[in-house]
Write an enzyme that holds these catalytic residues in place. Structure first.
Site, short mmCIF file in Angstrom:
data_model
loop_
_atom_site.label_atom_id
_atom_site.label_comp_id
_atom_site.label_asym_id
_atom_site.label_seq_id
_atom_site.Cartn_x
_atom_site.Cartn_y
_atom_site.Cartn_z
CB THR A 193 7.99 -3.17 7.17
OG1 THR A 193 7.30 -4.40 7.12
CG2 THR A 193 9.38 -3.31 6.57
CB THR A 244 6.00 -0.38 4.85
OG1 THR A 244 5.32 -1.03 5.94
CG2 THR A 244 5.41 1.00 4.66
#
Ligand code: ASP
Length: 333
Positions: A193, A244
């Site tokens: 991410t 993330t």
């Protein structure tokens, strides 16, 4: 003038810059009396962009935009878009790994310096989902739009309809189907991410987060990334944080909000990230099997990052330099 703009203007004219918790009254009787929270920022900051993983170009794009005077959210979205459009990135935007049924579904959110935010979930036909989340924030009365509703709104707003499943991602998925073993890999391909935080020349902080989520997730699964407070949180009085890694664990601890609140209570960005990771590992005997990583930025331009496992990198752009920082980790073998 709206209350929020009044606060901003007060701080820009210098009224709010000095550390003070005193009430600022306005002569216009229609305005409310506003309690101005303490602001620590005392000098004009140099712009800073930080992001998760070694997304060098994305972070440089945001950093240069800030240097050129762009507002924090404009810069963050411009940075994140680099990865949303990168066909080789299998974890963000077009080219992302699909769910177990072969659908690429993207999640994103943004948050600006005014405390406004927008978010989209399970978008499968358009790639610039951070920009779409911004449209939700600016053009609708809502914060979140999901699935078909988000896609219909995207076309209305002029976003292009695209097939997000590339041939490479399809082939990898077909290979995966042979075993169908669901085991998210730590530090998948060493990038994941993209979460970005930006501090602009006005001293304002914003953030954006964009992902295709976990590879071969169940259809309909949504992680932390589009959830304000979990994947991203910004309070312009304090700072911001993004996450993330294993979204389920970040969601359970509302990690990004936690970090910002810890910073509000005096912790440095580094100490706040460490505490947020600690909250996860103390409740999870199986923390050895998943990664979670946080990065944070405060109003004074201090940054921090921490994760469970070795292998996470934070990019930091400041004073024209774009640095890759190897982040300290909890699980020392
Ligand atoms: N946090 C994302 C999610 O759970 C994935 C990641 O960053 O690895 O969807």
């Amino acid at each position: 003038m709206k209350r929020r703009n009044f606060i901003k203007n007060a701080s820009l004219t210098g009224l709010g810059v000095v550390a003070s918790s005193a009430a600022i009254s306005c002569k216009n009787p229609s305005e409310e009396i506003i309690e101005k929270p303490t602001m620590k920022q005392t000098k004009k900051p140099t712009p800073i962009a930080i992001c998760t993983w070694r997304f060098t170009e994305a972070n440089a794009t945001a950093g240069k935009a800030l240097k050129a005077g762009k507002a924090a959210l404009d810069a963050a979205i411009a940075g994140v878009e680099v990865e949303e459009e990168n066909l080789k990135n299998t974890t963000v935007g077009i080219g992302g790994t699909p769910d177990r049924e072969g659908n690429v579904t993207l999640d994103a959110c943004v948050m600006n310096a005014d405390g406004n935010c927008g978010s989209v979930l399970c978008v499968s036909t358009t790639k610039n989902v951070a920009a779409l989340a911004r449209k939700v924030m600016e053009e609708t009365p809502h914060v979140m739009l999901a699935g078909e509703g988000a896609e219909a709104f995207a076309y209305e707003q002029g976003f292009e309809k695209e097939n997000l499943l590339t041939d490479t991602a399809r082939e990898a998925w077909q290979e995966w189907l042979k075993t169908s073993e669901y085991k998210p890999i730590i530090n998948i391909e060493n990038h994941d991410t993209i979460g970005m935080l930006t501090l602009d020349t006005n001293g304002d902080i914003a953030g954006a987060c964009s992902t295709s989520g976990l590879s071969y997730k169940m259809k309909g699964r949504v992680g932390d990334s589009p959830i304000i407070g979990s994947g991203l949180f910004v309070d312009n009085e304090v700072g911001g944080a993004v996450a993330t890694g294993m979204g389920e664990e970040i969601l359970k601890t509302v990690g990004s909000f936690l970090i910002v609140e810890l910073m509000r209570n005096g912790l440095s960005p580094q100490a706040a990230c460490e505490e947020a990771v600690r909250r996860i590992v103390i409740k999870n005997e199986n923390y050895k099997d998943f990664q979670v990583a946080y990065i944070a930025l405060n109003k004074d331009g201090e940054t921090g990052a921490y994760c469970i496992h070795e292998g996470f990198t934070m990019m930091k752009y400041q004073n024209g330099e774009n640095e890759a920082i190897a982040v300290d980790f909890y699980h020392k073998k």
